[in-house]
Scaffold this active site. Structure first.
Site, PDB file in Angstrom:
ATOM      1  N   HIS A  43      -1.330   1.190  -3.878  1.00  0.00           N
ATOM      2  CA  HIS A  43      -1.256   2.483  -4.564  1.00  0.00           C
ATOM      3  C   HIS A  43       0.179   2.902  -4.874  1.00  0.00           C
ATOM      4  CE1 HIS A  43      -0.421   3.669  -0.433  1.00  0.00           C
ATOM      5  NE2 HIS A  43       0.109   4.779  -0.931  1.00  0.00           N
ATOM      6  N   HIS A  82       4.341   6.335  -6.900  1.00  0.00           N
ATOM      7  CA  HIS A  82       3.275   6.554  -5.917  1.00  0.00           C
ATOM      8  C   HIS A  82       2.049   7.134  -6.619  1.00  0.00           C
ATOM      9  CE1 HIS A  82       1.118   8.201  -2.474  1.00  0.00           C
ATOM     10  NE2 HIS A  82       1.892   7.451  -1.707  1.00  0.00           N
TER      11      HIS A  82
END
Length: 165
Positions: free
Chosen positions: A68, A84
Site C-alpha cells: 500500500h 502512501h
C-alpha cells in the site's frame, strides 16, 4: 573581487503528480501522523483512478510488504518521497493492491508502481486519500510548497521543493 559575496541561487525541484485526482493540503488528511507533519512535509491526493506512477526517473528505496506504500529516491537530487495509498490500509494486508516494483528497481517517469482497487478500499471502510511526503526534506530542503487542485498523473506538479544550497 565581489564574487564571494554573491548569493548562491537555490535550486527548485518540481514533483509531477503520481496520481490523477484532486490535491488537498496534508492538514486535511484524516490521520494525525500525516496531518500534523510528523511524517514530513507534502500534500495528499484524492485519487480518481487506481494507478500510482513514478513521477520521475529514480530508484525504489522501499515497498511496504502489504503493497500500500512505496518510497522512491530521485537519483538527481537524493530527495526521497513516500507515496502512501489510503489511510490505515495496512489493515487490508495487501488485498486490493498490486505492486509492479521491488526495492532496488530503477524506474522511469510514468512507469506504473502500484495498482489499487479504490472501490475495495472504500468498501472496507478506509479513506483512499494518498499522502505524498518528502521523507528527507529536513536534511535536503529549505522549503516544500504544495500545490492544490485537480491534477493529471505525469503532467501536473504537486510539490515545489527548494533544495538547500
Amino acid at each position: 573581487m565581489f564574487e564571494r559575496f554573491k548569493k548562491k541561487s537555490s535550486k527548485v525541484v518540481q514533483l509531477q503528480s503520481p496520481l490523477t485526482g484532486k490535491v488537498i493540503p496534508l492538514s486535511e488528511v484524516p490521520d494525525e501522523a500525516f496531518a500534523g507533519g510528523f511524517m514530513g512535509q507534502g500534500v495528499a491526493i484524492e485519487p480518481a483512478e487506481g494507478r500510482l506512477v513514478a513521477p520521475f526517473d529514480g530508484t525504489v528505496a522501499h515497498v511496504i510488504k502489504t503493497r500500500h506504500a512505496v518510497m522512491l529516491e530521485d537519483n538527481a537530487t537524493g530527495l526521497q518521497y513516500l507515496f502512501h495509498i489510503g489511510i490505515n490500509t495496512v489493515g487490508l494486508k495487501g488485498e486490493g493492491f498490486t505492486s509492479h516494483v521491488e526495492a532496488g528497481d530503477s524506474v522511469k517517469a510514468g512507469q506504473t508502481l502500484i495498482e489499487f482497487d479504490r472501490d475495495a478500499i472504500k468498501a472496507a471502510g478506509y479513506p483512499v486519500v494518498t499522502p505524498i511526503i518528502v521523507t528527507n526534506g529536513d536534511e535536503l530542503a529549505s522549503s516544500v510548497e504544495g500545490h492544490t487542485g485537480n491534477v493529471t498523473a505525469g503532467s501536473d506538479y504537486v510539490l515545489s521543493v527548494t533544495l538547500k544550497s
